[in-house]
Design a protein around this motif. Structure first.
Motif, short mmCIF file in Angstrom:
data_model
loop_
_atom_site.label_atom_id
_atom_site.label_comp_id
_atom_site.label_asym_id
_atom_site.label_seq_id
_atom_site.Cartn_x
_atom_site.Cartn_y
_atom_site.Cartn_z
N ARG A 1 45.80 15.62 9.67
CA ARG A 1 44.94 14.68 9.96
C ARG A 1 44.90 13.64 8.75
NH1 ARG A 1 42.09 13.88 14.22
NH2 ARG A 1 42.26 16.07 14.88
N VAL A 2 45.20 12.56 8.84
CA VAL A 2 44.99 11.41 7.62
C VAL A 2 43.42 11.53 7.39
CG1 VAL A 2 45.13 9.13 7.10
CG2 VAL A 2 47.08 10.31 8.41
N SER A 3 43.51 11.37 5.91
CA SER A 3 41.95 11.40 5.24
C SER A 3 42.07 10.03 4.79
CB SER A 3 41.56 12.56 4.63
OG SER A 3 41.79 13.53 5.14
N PRO A 4 41.40 8.90 5.33
CA PRO A 4 41.36 7.45 5.01
C PRO A 4 40.59 7.36 3.59
CG PRO A 4 39.86 7.75 6.76
CD PRO A 4 40.36 9.00 6.63
N GLY A 5 39.77 8.31 3.36
CA GLY A 5 38.91 8.30 1.88
C GLY A 5 40.01 8.90 0.80
N GLU A 6 40.98 9.64 1.08
CA GLU A 6 41.69 9.99 -0.11
C GLU A 6 42.99 9.44 -0.12
OE1 GLU A 6 41.03 12.86 -1.84
OE2 GLU A 6 39.19 12.95 -0.78
N GLN A 7 43.47 9.03 -1.63
CA GLN A 7 44.67 8.45 -1.93
C GLN A 7 45.68 9.68 -1.99
OE1 GLN A 7 45.30 5.01 -2.90
NE2 GLN A 7 43.40 4.49 -1.84
N TRP A 8 47.02 9.29 -2.05
CA TRP A 8 48.18 10.16 -2.25
C TRP A 8 48.63 9.60 -3.63
CZ3 TRP A 8 49.69 15.07 -1.05
CH2 TRP A 8 50.92 15.18 -1.50
N PRO A 9 49.01 10.53 -4.53
CA PRO A 9 48.84 11.71 -4.62
C PRO A 9 47.38 12.12 -4.85
CG PRO A 9 49.62 11.07 -6.83
CD PRO A 9 49.80 9.84 -5.94
N VAL A 10 46.77 13.25 -4.11
CA VAL A 10 45.59 13.74 -4.48
C VAL A 10 45.49 14.78 -5.56
CG1 VAL A 10 44.83 13.77 -2.06
CG2 VAL A 10 45.77 15.74 -2.79
N ARG A 11 44.21 14.56 -6.05
CA ARG A 11 43.85 15.37 -7.44
C ARG A 11 43.32 16.65 -7.03
NH1 ARG A 11 44.04 11.62 -11.93
NH2 ARG A 11 44.35 9.69 -11.20
N THR B 1 57.40 2.36 -0.52
CA THR B 1 56.99 3.43 0.37
C THR B 1 55.54 3.55 -0.09
OG1 THR B 1 59.32 4.26 0.74
CG2 THR B 1 57.45 5.45 1.41
N VAL B 2 54.74 3.29 1.08
CA VAL B 2 53.30 3.65 1.06
C VAL B 2 53.02 5.23 1.67
CG1 VAL B 2 50.90 3.21 1.45
CG2 VAL B 2 52.50 1.43 0.85
N PHE B 3 52.22 6.08 0.99
CA PHE B 3 51.94 7.42 1.44
C PHE B 3 50.39 7.41 1.48
CE2 PHE B 3 55.84 8.18 -0.79
CZ PHE B 3 56.71 8.80 0.25
N ALA B 4 49.87 8.04 2.64
CA ALA B 4 48.44 8.52 2.67
C ALA B 4 48.40 10.00 2.55
CB ALA B 4 47.97 7.95 4.19
N ALA B 5 47.15 10.19 2.28
CA ALA B 5 46.94 12.09 2.29
C ALA B 5 46.40 12.38 3.57
CB ALA B 5 45.85 11.98 1.04
N ALA B 6 46.84 13.56 3.97
CA ALA B 6 46.36 14.13 5.06
C ALA B 6 46.09 15.77 4.84
CB ALA B 6 47.57 14.18 6.00
#
Length: 72
Positions: A49-59, A6-11
Motif C-alpha cells: 500500500r502506497v504511503s503518500p506521507g513517505e518519500q522514497w527512499p525511506v529513512r 523515474t519517480v518512486f513512491a514509498a509503500a
C-alpha cells in the motif's frame, strides 16, 4: 534528446506469517493523488500500500533490500 526521470513512491507491505512488514519502492507513472493509499506492485514484485506521507527512499531499517537495489 528527451530526459526521463523515474519517480518512486514509498509503500508498506503487510506482515505475512513470520515475515515482517517492509518498506518498498513503487515506480509511479501517475499523479500522486491517484495512487494515494492504493495497493500497487512494487519494483521487487510485492503488493504494498502506497504511503503518500513517505518519500522514497525511506529513512528506516525495515526496508526491502531488493527494492533498494532495483530503485537506483
Amino acid at each position: 534528446m528527451m530526459s526521463v526521470t523515474t519517480v518512486f513512491a514509498a509503500a508498506r507491505s503487510r506482515a505475512h506469517g513470520p515475515t515482517a512488514a517492509l518498506w518498498h519502492a513503487v515506480e509511479v507513472h501517475r499523479p500522486a493523488a491517484e495512487v494515494d493509499g492504493a495497493c500497487e506492485l512494487t519494483v521487487c514484485g510485492t503488493l504494498a500500500r502506497v504511503s503518500p506521507g513517505e518519500q522514497w527512499p525511506v529513512r528506516a531499517t525495515d526496508v526491502c533490500p531488493a527494492c533498494v537495489s532495483l530503485a537506483r
